[in-house]
Motif scaffolding. Structure first.
Motif, PDB file in Angstrom:
ATOM      1  N   LYS A 186       0.959  -1.163   0.022  1.00 29.90           N
ATOM      2  CA  LYS A 186       0.127  -0.205  -0.020  1.00 29.90           C
ATOM      3  C   LYS A 186       0.829   1.152   0.047  1.00 29.90           C
ATOM      4  CE  LYS A 186      -4.019  -2.103   1.888  1.00 29.90           C
ATOM      5  NZ  LYS A 186      -5.109  -1.976   3.196  1.00 29.90           N
ATOM      6  N   LEU A 187       1.942   1.265   0.691  1.00 27.64           N
ATOM      7  CA  LEU A 187       2.853   2.391   0.677  1.00 27.64           C
ATOM      8  C   LEU A 187       3.588   2.735  -0.687  1.00 27.64           C
ATOM      9  CD1 LEU A 187       4.395   4.801   2.447  1.00 27.64           C
ATOM     10  CD2 LEU A 187       6.189   2.683   2.603  1.00 27.64           C
ATOM     11  N   ILE A 188       4.005   1.649  -1.044  1.00 27.95           N
ATOM     12  CA  ILE A 188       4.676   1.776  -2.502  1.00 27.95           C
ATOM     13  C   ILE A 188       3.560   2.062  -3.548  1.00 27.95           C
ATOM     14  CG2 ILE A 188       5.565   0.641  -4.459  1.00 27.95           C
ATOM     15  CD1 ILE A 188       7.061  -1.131  -2.292  1.00 27.95           C
ATOM     16  N   ALA A 189       2.124   1.789  -3.504  1.00 29.75           N
ATOM     17  CA  ALA A 189       1.028   1.976  -4.676  1.00 29.75           C
ATOM     18  C   ALA A 189       0.952   3.635  -4.103  1.00 29.75           C
ATOM     19  CB  ALA A 189      -0.026   1.156  -4.294  1.00 29.75           C
ATOM     20  N   GLY A 190       0.853   3.783  -3.209  1.00 33.02           N
ATOM     21  CA  GLY A 190       0.431   5.568  -2.846  1.00 33.02           C
ATOM     22  C   GLY A 190       1.599   6.214  -3.349  1.00 33.02           C
ATOM     23  N   LEU A 191       3.014   6.135  -3.043  1.00 31.75           N
ATOM     24  CA  LEU A 191       3.963   6.747  -3.544  1.00 31.75           C
ATOM     25  C   LEU A 191       3.860   6.672  -5.232  1.00 31.75           C
ATOM     26  CD1 LEU A 191       6.998   5.719  -1.317  1.00 31.75           C
ATOM     27  CD2 LEU A 191       5.835   7.941  -1.333  1.00 31.75           C
ATOM     28  N   VAL A 192       3.853   5.681  -5.799  1.00 27.11           N
ATOM     29  CA  VAL A 192       3.777   5.578  -7.229  1.00 27.11           C
ATOM     30  C   VAL A 192       2.779   6.365  -7.817  1.00 27.11           C
ATOM     31  CG1 VAL A 192       3.471   3.892  -9.097  1.00 27.11           C
ATOM     32  CG2 VAL A 192       5.092   3.361  -7.425  1.00 27.11           C
ATOM     33  N   HIS A 193       1.510   6.131  -7.175  1.00 28.84           N
ATOM     34  CA  HIS A 193       0.229   6.916  -7.698  1.00 28.84           C
ATOM     35  C   HIS A 193       0.464   8.419  -7.592  1.00 28.84           C
ATOM     36  CE1 HIS A 193      -3.946   7.020  -9.064  1.00 28.84           C
ATOM     37  NE2 HIS A 193      -3.915   8.091  -8.106  1.00 28.84           N
ATOM     38  N   GLY A 194       0.989   8.876  -6.430  1.00 26.79           N
ATOM     39  CA  GLY A 194       1.078  10.279  -6.275  1.00 26.79           C
ATOM     40  C   GLY A 194       2.320  10.996  -7.007  1.00 26.79           C
ATOM     41  N   LEU A 195       3.344  10.141  -7.411  1.00 23.79           N
ATOM     42  CA  LEU A 195       4.571  10.720  -7.925  1.00 23.79           C
ATOM     43  C   LEU A 195       4.738  10.296  -9.312  1.00 23.79           C
ATOM     44  CD1 LEU A 195       7.106  10.576  -5.202  1.00 23.79           C
ATOM     45  CD2 LEU A 195       5.656  12.515  -5.613  1.00 23.79           C
ATOM     46  N   ILE A 196       4.475   9.066  -9.938  1.00 24.76           N
ATOM     47  CA  ILE A 196       5.074   8.557 -11.124  1.00 24.76           C
ATOM     48  C   ILE A 196       3.592   8.300 -12.224  1.00 24.76           C
ATOM     49  CG2 ILE A 196       6.296   6.841 -12.149  1.00 24.76           C
ATOM     50  CD1 ILE A 196       7.757   6.530  -9.576  1.00 24.76           C
ATOM     51  N   TRP A 197       2.738   7.471 -11.591  1.00 29.53           N
ATOM     52  CA  TRP A 197       1.956   7.057 -12.433  1.00 29.53           C
ATOM     53  C   TRP A 197       0.417   6.868 -11.792  1.00 29.53           C
ATOM     54  CZ3 TRP A 197      -0.756   2.184 -12.420  1.00 29.53           C
ATOM     55  CH2 TRP A 197      -1.331   1.810 -13.600  1.00 29.53           C
ATOM     56  N   GLN A 198      -0.616   7.337 -12.707  1.00 27.69           N
ATOM     57  CA  GLN A 198      -1.936   7.514 -12.127  1.00 27.69           C
ATOM     58  C   GLN A 198      -2.941   6.560 -12.763  1.00 27.69           C
ATOM     59  OE1 GLN A 198      -0.291  10.586 -12.741  1.00 27.69           O
ATOM     60  NE2 GLN A 198       0.539  10.343 -10.875  1.00 27.69           N
ATOM     61  N   GLY A 199      -2.429   6.040 -13.876  1.00 30.32           N
ATOM     62  CA  GLY A 199      -3.491   5.025 -14.627  1.00 30.32           C
ATOM     63  C   GLY A 199      -3.277   5.073 -16.333  1.00 30.32           C
ATOM     64  N   LYS A 200      -4.329   4.791 -16.870  1.00 27.35           N
ATOM     65  CA  LYS A 200      -4.231   4.939 -18.316  1.00 27.35           C
ATOM     66  C   LYS A 200      -5.502   5.650 -19.081  1.00 27.35           C
ATOM     67  CE  LYS A 200      -1.177   0.793 -18.157  1.00 27.35           C
ATOM     68  NZ  LYS A 200       0.057   1.244 -18.707  1.00 27.35           N
ATOM     69  N   VAL A 201      -5.339   6.062 -20.116  1.00 27.88           N
ATOM     70  CA  VAL A 201      -6.569   6.685 -21.120  1.00 27.88           C
ATOM     71  C   VAL A 201      -6.493   5.895 -22.373  1.00 27.88           C
ATOM     72  CG1 VAL A 201      -7.793   8.547 -21.953  1.00 27.88           C
ATOM     73  CG2 VAL A 201      -6.261   8.770 -19.856  1.00 27.88           C
ATOM     74  N   PHE A 202      -7.728   4.990 -22.534  1.00 25.34           N
ATOM     75  CA  PHE A 202      -7.915   4.077 -23.669  1.00 25.34           C
ATOM     76  C   PHE A 202      -8.800   4.761 -24.796  1.00 25.34           C
ATOM     77  CE2 PHE A 202      -6.591   1.279 -20.504  1.00 25.34           C
ATOM     78  CZ  PHE A 202      -6.130   0.206 -21.053  1.00 25.34           C
ATOM     79  N   THR A 203      -8.138   4.872 -25.683  1.00 24.35           N
ATOM     80  CA  THR A 203      -9.141   5.454 -26.939  1.00 24.35           C
ATOM     81  C   THR A 203      -9.339   4.344 -28.043  1.00 24.35           C
ATOM     82  OG1 THR A 203      -8.065   7.636 -26.482  1.00 24.35           O
ATOM     83  CG2 THR A 203      -9.260   7.187 -28.800  1.00 24.35           C
ATOM     84  N   PRO A 204     -10.555   3.926 -28.174  1.00 24.34           N
ATOM     85  CA  PRO A 204     -11.014   3.057 -29.224  1.00 24.34           C
ATOM     86  C   PRO A 204     -10.585   3.256 -30.706  1.00 24.34           C
ATOM     87  CG  PRO A 204     -12.672   3.427 -27.903  1.00 24.34           C
ATOM     88  CD  PRO A 204     -11.576   4.305 -27.620  1.00 24.34           C
ATOM     89  N   ASN A 205      -9.832   2.222 -31.527  1.00 22.40           N
ATOM     90  CA  ASN A 205      -9.687   2.699 -32.929  1.00 22.40           C
ATOM     91  C   ASN A 205     -11.081   3.009 -33.522  1.00 22.40           C
ATOM     92  OD1 ASN A 205      -6.719   2.524 -32.220  1.00 22.40           O
ATOM     93  ND2 ASN A 205      -6.731   0.270 -33.281  1.00 22.40           N
ATOM     94  N   PRO A 206     -10.818   4.001 -34.576  1.00 21.72           N
ATOM     95  CA  PRO A 206     -12.098   4.376 -35.336  1.00 21.72           C
ATOM     96  C   PRO A 206     -12.608   2.842 -36.065  1.00 21.72           C
ATOM     97  CG  PRO A 206     -10.463   6.031 -35.720  1.00 21.72           C
ATOM     98  CD  PRO A 206      -9.635   4.882 -35.100  1.00 21.72           C
ATOM     99  N   ASP A 207     -11.836   2.175 -36.326  1.00 20.78           N
ATOM    100  CA  ASP A 207     -12.272   0.986 -37.158  1.00 20.78           C
ATOM    101  C   ASP A 207     -12.663  -0.301 -36.377  1.00 20.78           C
ATOM    102  OD1 ASP A 207      -9.985  -0.269 -36.049  1.00 20.78           O
ATOM    103  OD2 ASP A 207      -8.936  -0.574 -37.819  1.00 20.78           O
TER     104      ASP A 207
END
Length: 149
Positions: free
Chosen positions: A45-66
């Motif tokens: 939980k500690l590492i997850a909190g540090l990573v989320h706050g400082l480095i990586w918060q998630g991903k944004v997915f965009t479907p391909n038009p086809d």
């Protein structure tokens, strides 16, 4: 199920959950992410909190038009800059040979070229995907993505 629930599970439990889960649909939209490092330990939980706050918060997915696959951008740094692009498609998992959703950086990112992520839908009701990060053919860490309704 919640993201903290996954952080509390052991590596064996996460592997069993990943293996037992379907690929699910390729997601669309903005996700909340948590890194899973040393799962089941006090450090998780500690590492997850540090990573989320400082480095990586998630991903944004965009479907391909086809309608075939998608692209994604990672949300990085404390302000959630959209960077580090990947192609998204379904393929056999390196973990168990069953279908998964692959997040492939090999042709889209110089920095992350050796990275391949694999995700599977572990909770359809909560829209949570469990993921594995591979560096070449070596599994590094896990992560989870939740797509708010």
């Amino acid at each position: 199920m919640t993201l903290p629930d996954l952080l509390a599970r052991s590596p064996a439990q996460l592997n069993a959950m990943f293996s037992a889960s379907p690929a699910g649909p390729i997601p669309a939209g903005d996700s909340i992410g948590e890194a899973i490092v040393f799962p089941g330990s006090l450090w998780s939980k500690l590492i997850a909190g540090l990573v989320h706050g400082l480095i990586w918060q998630g991903k944004v997915f965009t479907p391909n038009p086809d309608g075939d696959g998608a692209t994604l951008q990672n949300k990085i740094l404390p302000i959630g800059v959209h960077e580090i692009v990947a192609r998204v498609y379904k393929q056999a998992s390196w973990c168990d040979g069953k279908e998964c959703i692959v997040l492939d950086y090999s042709k889209t990112s110089l920095l992350a070229r050796p990275i391949r992520d694999e995700i599977r839908l572990v909770s359809a009701d909560d829209r949570i995907y469990l993921g594995k990060v591979w560096w070449g053919k070596k599994e590094l860490i896990g992560f989870a993505l939740r797509f708010p309704s």
